[in-house]
Design a protein around this motif. Structure first.
Motif, short mmCIF file in Angstrom:
data_model
loop_
_atom_site.label_atom_id
_atom_site.label_comp_id
_atom_site.label_asym_id
_atom_site.label_seq_id
_atom_site.Cartn_x
_atom_site.Cartn_y
_atom_site.Cartn_z
N SER A 56 82.38 87.16 143.96
CA SER A 56 83.56 86.21 143.27
C SER A 56 84.86 87.09 143.33
O SER A 56 85.03 87.92 143.89
CB SER A 56 83.23 85.56 142.07
N THR B 299 84.16 90.20 141.19
CA THR B 299 82.96 91.02 141.10
C THR B 299 81.94 90.62 142.17
O THR B 299 82.04 89.56 143.12
CB THR B 299 82.47 90.08 139.53
N ARG C 260 73.34 81.18 147.01
CA ARG C 260 74.01 81.19 145.97
C ARG C 260 75.58 81.55 146.44
O ARG C 260 76.64 80.89 145.81
CB ARG C 260 73.74 81.92 144.78
N GLU D 225 82.98 84.47 137.44
CA GLU D 225 82.09 85.32 138.22
C GLU D 225 80.84 84.74 138.35
O GLU D 225 80.36 83.75 137.62
CB GLU D 225 82.16 86.59 137.59
N GLY D 226 79.83 85.42 139.08
CA GLY D 226 78.46 84.85 139.35
C GLY D 226 77.78 84.92 137.99
O GLY D 226 77.82 85.80 137.15
N ILE D 227 77.02 84.00 137.73
CA ILE D 227 76.15 83.93 136.36
C ILE D 227 74.70 83.62 136.79
O ILE D 227 74.48 82.97 137.51
CB ILE D 227 76.76 82.67 135.61
N GLY D 228 73.99 84.51 136.09
CA GLY D 228 72.49 84.43 136.14
C GLY D 228 71.64 83.61 135.26
O GLY D 228 72.26 82.87 134.52
N GLN E 279 76.09 75.91 137.47
CA GLN E 279 76.92 76.24 138.82
C GLN E 279 76.79 77.80 138.87
O GLN E 279 76.49 78.72 138.05
CB GLN E 279 78.44 75.82 138.51
N THR E 280 77.13 78.15 140.36
CA THR E 280 76.74 79.40 140.67
C THR E 280 77.78 80.61 139.98
O THR E 280 77.37 81.68 139.99
CB THR E 280 76.90 79.72 142.23
N ILE E 281 79.25 79.93 139.79
CA ILE E 281 79.95 80.83 139.07
C ILE E 281 80.58 80.42 137.90
O ILE E 281 80.49 79.07 137.78
CB ILE E 281 81.23 81.37 140.03
N ALA F 94 71.95 87.17 128.35
CA ALA F 94 71.23 86.58 129.20
C ALA F 94 69.72 86.14 128.68
O ALA F 94 69.02 87.32 128.25
CB ALA F 94 70.94 86.83 130.56
N PRO G 211 63.83 85.41 131.53
CA PRO G 211 63.05 84.07 132.51
C PRO G 211 62.37 83.33 131.60
O PRO G 211 62.33 81.99 131.59
CB PRO G 211 62.46 84.81 133.73
#
Lengths: 242, 319
Positions: A57, A60, B33, B244-247, B267-269, B277, B280
């Motif tokens: 992104s 990052t 992703r 930014e990317g989110i897990g 959503q991916t970001i 976080a 799992p």
């Protein structure tokens, strides 16, 4: 790597049991792209089969790995090593160049007048300004193939709509803040719509699916309605007031 | 007989009532992703993995995620199935169906889900697996993105659908139950293990104390994208950040101070600050909570979370 004021950067941050977030920069800049591209490529090579996903992104890179194949601390260590002698990848980061044929018209770009009013420019000047800039893809997200592009000319900076639309037509070309985008699918959306492109942005039947990738260069090329339709563009007007 | 993904398939079930939401899910869609395509996959990895394990299937085999209930299927041939995860009042020919164990179904019999008794999402695995054409390497059904599922276009199950299954395999599934200790009462307040994230130091005043000591309530704004929690307002110095990317399991806190735990279809970001976080398994557990249910966030260490995750995967025959 050294980048002036970035005192504590790069950083490797926790993003969950199976992910680390590498923070390279603290602001949006086209100059970030060669570094992000270089790190993305190095991760692909260094993580091999343990790699699950990479999400670059603006500033990052999220690195998702299989914690059974590679323990989280080992993954972190590997990232730290990659960062030590990271060099920007100018060639790879040059990206593909895309021209998106775009029909700018109030019937498919209902916010042209609003943007003109907000910026003090004529509608023609808004179009010239939007089409007269080459953009870079900083990130993909929100929906498959949705590319966040920038930077928009500062004269076109307009806030998002106060109330997002429930359904933005597919291929709508839009701006918000210093960014521009084209909608690959029908989604809700709060950006200002200027027109519509005939490009296929996310094509299930094409290898790779997404026309645009992080780092690519994009130019919007104004076309008239006839050309737009001959290229397969859908000229169905927006519903009044929507 | 038709060929799907180079594997021979037959029709296993006919849908006679679709219910509110039944989706085909394999382990998820990975490696894409960066194109803005979400992860998908089972919201409750634990229940999904156990259903497959009990049906004699390998990790990753497509199974049905039945949310809330309502689904009714008629078997088009003799089959072995297993239902794990939530108790949605499932019945076979009107009699209660045994959960967490393999069950033989004969051609013409009706398998029906009613309403939630314990938990929210049940997983139906069939020996040999459900079969569909993968999209971007996965059959996981993401309605919002129009990807995956039996129709490859992100469609949830509909009345009249005929569901393909892999032929033959699993006919001799050994009777294997599940350790009773692993069966969960989803109605109890959930303790959700959370790995603190990089912005945890940006939360001000009593916010961190409250985050880990409050009794949070699951809001009715909850779906496969994320689950909103209501409780004390958490204050953060950062209003928003560069996206930014989110897990999986990321717990983001928008300016209203009410956290949202992000699940498989997120959503991916994104650009909100995060407490951290969920692990799992904690994300799985949250996916079984009904609105108004009580949950607690518990700070966890990476080492402990990893050991727990490894133990879970080993118990379902993975890793």
């Amino acid at each position: 790597m050294s980048r002036g004021a970035a005192m504590s950067l790069p950083r490797i941050e926790s993003a969950g049991l199976d992910a680390w977030l590498v923070r390279l920069f603290d602001r949006i800049d086209e100059a970030n792209l060669p570094w992000l591209t270089a790190l993305t490529r190095r991760c692909e090579a260094a993580f091999g089969e343990a790699l699950v996903d990479l999400v670059p992104s603006y500033t990052t890179l999220l690195v998702v790995f299989d914690p059974l194949r590679l323990a989280p601390q080992a993954a972190r260590h590997r990232l730290a090593q990659l960062l030590q002698d990271l060099a920007p990848d100018e060639n790879a980061a040059a990206g593909e160049i895309h021209e998106l044929p775009t029909w700018y018209d109030a019937s498919v770009g209902p916010d042209l007048a609003r943007v003109a009013e907000h910026t003090g420019l004529s509608v023609e000047a808004v179009i010239d300004c939007h089409a007269g800039t080459d953009y870079r893809v900083f990130a993909l997200g929100f929906a498959p193939g949705f590319a966040f592009m920038g930077l928009l000319d500062a004269r076109l900076e307009v806030p998002r709509l106060e109330t997002p639309r429930q359904r933005v037509p597919v291929n709508s070309v839009a701006i918000a803040g210093r960014q521009t985008a084209a909608y690959p699918a029908v989604t809700p959306g709060g950006w200002n719509l200027l027109g519509r492109t005939s490009a296929r942005l996310f094509d299930r039947d094409r290898d790779g699916f997404s026309l645009l990738r992080v780092g690519d260069r994009v130019r919007f090329v104004p076309v008239d309605r006839r050309t737009f339709e001959s290229q397969g563009g859908d000229a169905t007007p927006m519903e009044a007031g929507r | 007989m038709t060929v799907v993904g180079n594997k021979y398939t037959v029709i296993g079930f006919r849908v006679t009532r679709a219910g509110p939401l039944a989706l085909l899910q394999d382990a998820g869609r990975f490696g894409v992703r960066r194109l803005g395509v979400t992860q998908g996959g089972p919201a409750d990895l634990h229940g999904w993995a156990w259903a497959n394990r009990l049906a004699g299937n390998a990790w990753g085999t497509p199974a049905l995620e039945v949310t809330f209930g309502g689904l009714r299927l008629v078997a088009e041939r003799d089959l072995t199935v297993a239902v794990a995860g939530a108790d949605l009042g499932a019945t076979l020919e009107g009699e209660p169906l045994a959960l967490w164990r393999p069950v033989r179904i004969r051609e013409g019999q009706t398998l029906a889900f009613a309403t939630p008794v314990n938990g929210l999402r049940a997983y139906l695995a069939v020996a040999g697996g459900f079969r569909a054409e993968p999209v971007l390497g996965s059959v996981s059904c993401v309605v919002r993105e129009g990807l995956g599922g039996f129709d490859t276009r992100g469609g949830k199950l509909a009345e009249g659908d005929r569901l393909a299954v892999g032929e033959g395999s699993g006919a001799s599934v050994a009777e294997r139950g599940m350790p009773e200790t692993a069966e969960i009462d989803y109605r109890q307040p959930a303790r959700l293990a959370l790995l603190p994230g990089a912005q945890v130091g940006e939360f001000t005043g009593q916010s961190l104390y409250r985050a880990f000591n409050a009794a949070w309530r699951v809001d009715d704004r909850a779906d496969r994208m994320g689950v909103r929690l209501t409780g004390p307002r958490l204050l953060c110095r950062l209003a928003s950040m560069i996206s930014e990317g989110i897990g999986l399991g990321a717990v983001q806190v928008p300016p209203d101070g009410q956290p949202i735990a992000l699940l498989n279809d997120r959503q991916t970001i994104g650009g909100y600050p995060r407490l951290g976080a969920l692990t799992p398994l904690a994300a799985s557990r949250l996916a079984q909570c009904l609105p108004s249910q009580e949950v607690h966030l518990v700070a966890a260490s990476r080492e402990h979370a990893l050991a727990e995750h490894r133990h879970f995967l080993a118990s379902v025959g993975q890793g």
